[in-house]
Design an enzyme around this catalytic site. Structure first.
Site, PDB file in Angstrom:
ATOM      1  N   GLU A 115       0.778  -1.225   0.000  1.00  0.00           N
ATOM      2  CA  GLU A 115       0.000   0.000   0.000  1.00  0.00           C
ATOM      3  C   GLU A 115       0.816   1.285   0.000  1.00  0.00           C
ATOM      4  O   GLU A 115       0.435   2.256  -0.649  1.00  0.00           O
ATOM      5  CB  GLU A 115      -0.938   0.011   1.218  1.00  0.00           C
ATOM      6  CG  GLU A 115      -2.054  -1.011   1.164  1.00  0.00           C
ATOM      7  CD  GLU A 115      -3.065  -0.706   0.080  1.00  0.00           C
ATOM      8  OE1 GLU A 115      -3.478   0.460  -0.057  1.00  0.00           O
ATOM      9  OE2 GLU A 115      -3.413  -1.635  -0.664  1.00  0.00           O
ATOM     10  N   SER A 496     -55.445 -19.179  37.765  1.00  0.00           N
ATOM     11  CA  SER A 496     -55.324 -19.464  39.197  1.00  0.00           C
ATOM     12  C   SER A 496     -53.935 -19.191  39.763  1.00  0.00           C
ATOM     13  O   SER A 496     -53.754 -19.232  40.981  1.00  0.00           O
ATOM     14  CB  SER A 496     -55.685 -20.932  39.468  1.00  0.00           C
ATOM     15  OG  SER A 496     -57.070 -21.122  39.312  1.00  0.00           O
TER      16      SER A 496
END
Length: 845
Positions: A115, A496
């Site tokens: 690079e 319940s």
């Protein structure tokens, strides 16, 4: 009329200024006549104008390079389980942030060769490279081709982090200006660190460490030279060097070998090293996910994500600690083994209930005209159960269907393997299939067989009683089929399971577990708008005066409503609200579970009972750390100093303060727990009695029945489960909490409880344990309880000075036992009816 006069001071100043300008002009006039003076003045003016124009076009509005000193790249959020092991991540960019010193020097040189080989020599811009890029750009104008970049690593960092990827000469100039400024602010090592952590390298990998894992399943420290070279060529365009395609593979080898040659030219490797590396294959692994099991946790991890987003935000714009960019570390109480048991138990329970009802239809649809493989992968529909797989129907004839899978493979579904009836249209399921339908199949020799995802669903939660930490959570059959979490989002009537809290309010109002409540018809006038409401038990019968304990164990509606009426519904709903179940109006129907709540809330309320009335917030997260390790949640969190010392230093031991809120009298909470232990021993949940350990809990069945429940547990763990359709409808008259929900609870919790000691429920200070006759509630002297499932004499918990004053003689106890045995013999000799069964289960709710 007075005449206006001019301002003499102002006019005097103007004359003096005019005189000075005139004098200056007279002095400069002889010099201005000289040609070289005029050229210098014009040149300076042009230079200033050019500088202004340059600033106006390129430099104005550029970000400050100094901001990169504090720049933090987006990082995924990682979730750890109860053992501290990473189990899940939330990420849109796979990235692992490393420091410059963490990267091997040879890897850095590989990137510099590919690079920017003069990186350590230039000041942000490589001038020869720049002019080469300008020449390439000019030659390609009008050709439609993109010119080579010519950017240094510093320029790439400026482009990626500060100004974007616009393709234009203007952006290139801005990039150069920023690169020059960056070199004044950052060191070369800091710039390289930003670059190596930020650069996109394909496979959703940002940064070299993430790419190393994505392509080679290694950390950067373990990479070989030829692997480093491959990663170094990817910044130019990862899509050009995809190892999966033949063309990309060939390009990758060529470009990799070029990078190795550049390293030789730069003197960073020898010819022998290059030749050895060039002889190696690419060696990339098949593309895979983040490394974490995407199926782990399912509904649990989705709930963690929701709560993180609610608290910290989703994107980077939402704050520095966002879920998808903040790099958070989340420690959770998630228990993988317990989660697996919970998920398996709930799924098997849903499959048992749904068995024999036919095919419920496709789990989704796609447009196969747009490419079935791509559309199937984009649907994200999957199933994680046994060997089941999601497939798409590609085509169908009279004898078989061609099906396809997300990996691109295809198979055959014979008509004979899809003969279950289609519950919506009738007839075999095979006849109703159409191209584009997503179905669930499993292997059947060389072909495939149809499977059905249950239409009924449900949720289950397991929570620690003393901390509120949720150890497991399952919100349906499969989170990949439906993300709707029925454990935390589904509002359902608890039936319940609400009754223990109704009786808790009654106990706080002066009743005792031995109080006699009439199990008989009860009608209440509810006002002009609602009229008169009459309540009844499920069987329609009644049992007369009975103890509170018996009413809870047998889930008697009439006794519950009568207790609520005597206590006052205002007090009942206050108790229910304090327990975090819901905020209801003071109507008697809410005493039978007509309100709505979630599994998570009910489990937390029962955990509060087992924790002597001290309520802990339900937690799916223990604490959250930012990327630097600082705890940012809970807000008042502080470390325990000295807790992990290898040896005691002689100083006082660490002490923890009380957490949570006391929302119920500890003695009342224990009384409710002690009563609901009887539900397991001889009530509606005797299916759990063979676990032979201290357990409490309550079944629930809502009117219809549309939902069935069981919530309960041990002194240390509480779990709750409900089953029902997402669009509530009847489950069938035979559906009861003790018959469907309790066995699911048992399948999930039995392996867990077997690893835990049999710890009894401990009574708080002040509780008095008294022997009483179980049926009459009278106090008994000289007789001790036995281990029988239904003993005549039991221990009962009373608050001080509330135990029964009346007593019963031994002879009466013996007579009652004899009479009960005779009744049982008669019942066993007679054929049991549905009414008997429903009476045993107790109640419409």
């Amino acid at each position: 009329m007075e005449e206006a006069r001019p301002d003499t001071a102002s006019s005097s100043s103007t004359r003096r200024l005019r005189d000075r300008v005139g004098n200056l002009r007279e002095r400069l006039a002889p010099h201005w006549d000289r040609r070289w003076v005029r050229w210098i003045a014009i040149g300076l003016g042009g230079l200033m104008a050019a500088f202004f124009l340059f600033w106006l076009i390129f430099a104005r509005g550029l970000p400050d390079a100094a901001t990169l000193l504090e720049y933090e790249p987006p990082l995924p959020t990682i979730v750890r389980d109860i053992n501290g092991q990473p189990v899940h991540s939330y990420a849109r960019e796979r990235r692992v942030q490393l420091q410059y010193s963490d990267y091997p020097p040879l890897l850095i040189r590989t990137y510099l060769s590919a690079e920017d080989k003069t990186f350590f020599d230039h000041h942000g811009v490589d001038v020869p490279g720049f002019f080469g890029a300008v020449f390439d750009y000019v030659t390609k104008i009008g050709s439609g081709q993109r010119a080579r970049g010519g950017s240094t690593i510093t320029q790439q960092v400026a482009k990626n982090l500060l100004i974007g990827d616009e393709y234009s000469p203007t952006r290139k100039v801005k990039e150069m200006i920023l690169a020059y400024r960056m070199e004044d602010v950052l060191t070369k090592q800091q710039i390289l660190e930003l670059y190596l952590n930020q650069i996109f390298l394909g496979r959703n990998a940002y940064g070299v460490q993430a790419a190393s894992r994505a392509y080679f399943d290694k950390d950067v420290a373990d990479l070989k030279l030829h692997e480093m070279a491959y990663l170094a060529i990817l910044p130019k365009g990862p899509a050009n060097y995809r190892p999966e395609s033949p063309t990309g593979h060939e390009r990758a080898l060529e470009r990799r070998n070029w990078a190795l040659g550049e390293m030789v030219k730069n003197g960073w490797i020898t010819d022998a090293q290059r030749n050895e590396a060039q002889a190696q294959p690419l060696g990339t692994v098949q593309a895979h996910g983040s490394g974490y099991d995407a199926r782990a946790g399912g509904y649990y991890m989705e709930e963690v994500r929701r709560r993180l987003i609610e608290r910290f935000g989703e994107k980077a714009e939402d704050g520095p600690n966002s879920v998808y960019a903040g790099g958070l570390w989340v420690r959770s109480p998630y228990d993988p083994k317990m989660q697996d048991l919970t998920a398996t138990a709930l799924r098997n329970g849903l499959l048992r209930f749904d068995a024999g009802k036919g095919w419920s239809g496709p789990v989704g649809k796609i447009d196969i005209g747009r490419g079935w493989r791509r559309e199937l992968a984009a649907s994200y529909v999957g199933v994680d159960y046994a060997s089941w797989r999601v497939a798409v129907v590609i085509s169908r004839n009279s004898s078989s269907a061609e099906i396809g899978f997300s990996d691109g493979s295809t198979g055959t579904l014979p008509a004979g393997a899809a003969q279950m009836p289609y519950r919506r249209a009738g007839g075999p399921a095979f006849n109703s299939m159409k191209p584009g339908d997503l179905i669930v199949v499993t292997g059947n020799g060389s072909s495939w067989a149809l499977r059905n995802v249950p239409e009924v669903s449900g949720g289950m939660v397991v929570e620690e009683t003393h901390s509120g930490r949720i150890r497991a959570m399952q919100g349906g059959f499969d989170s990949r089929l439906s993300s709707y979490n029925r454990a935390t989002q589904a509002m359902r009537q608890p039936g319940s399971t609400i009754k223990p809290f109704v009786y808790a309010a009654a106990l706080d109002s002066g009743m005792t577990p031995a109080s006699i409540i009439v199990d008989g018809p009860l009608c209440v006038y509810q006002g002009a708008g609602l009229g008169q409401k009459c309540f009844r038990n499920f069987s329609g019968g009644s049992a007369g005066p009975q103890t509170m304990r018996w009413g809870v164990e047998q889930s008697r509606n009439l006794m519950t409503v009568r207790a609520a009426s005597q206590t006052g519904m205002d007090r009942v709903v206050r108790t229910i609200k304090a327990m975090g179940i819901g905020d209801y109006q003071p109507y008697l129907s809410f005493a039978l579970g007509a309100g709505e709540t979630t599994v998570e809330r009910m489990v937390n309320a029962y955990a509060t009972l087992a924790n002597h009335g001290r309520q802990m917030s339900p937690k799916v997260m223990d604490y959250v750390q930012d990327r630097h390790g600082k705890v940012i949640w809970p807000l008042r969190w502080r470390p325990c100093e000295g807790c992990n010392m290898a040896n005691w230093d002689g100083k006082p031991m660490p002490r923890f303060g009380f957490e949570g809120r006391q929302v119920m009298n500890p003695m009342t909470a224990y009384q409710v727990v002690h009563i609901t232990e009887g539900v397991i021993q001889r009530g509606t949940a005797t299916v759990l009695a063979d676990l032979k350990r201290p357990l409490f809990g309550k079944t629930g069945t809502t009117n219809g029945p549309t939902n069935v429940w069981f919530v309960g547990g041990s002194p240390d763990l509480v779990a709750g489960v409900y089953i029902g359709y997402d669009q509530p409808r009847s489950l069938g008259g035979w559906a009861q909490g003790g018959r469907i929900a309790a066995p699911i609870w048992k399948a999930a919790m039995k392996p867990v409880l077997e690893t835990m000691p049999k710890t009894p429920f401990v009574a708080p200070a002040g509780i008095r344990m008294v022997t009483i006759d179980r049926r009459s509630g009278k106090r008994v002297y000289g007789v001790w309880p036995t281990d029988e499932p239904k003993p005549a004499i039991i221990w009962e918990a009373f608050k001080p000075e509330s135990e029964p004053r009346r007593s019963i003689r031994k002879e009466e106890v013996a007579a009652q036992e004899k009479a009960a045995a005779q009744r049982n013999a008669v019942r066993q000799g007679a054929q049991r009816t549905d009414s008997d069964f429903l009476q045993d289960q107790g109640g419409i709710y």
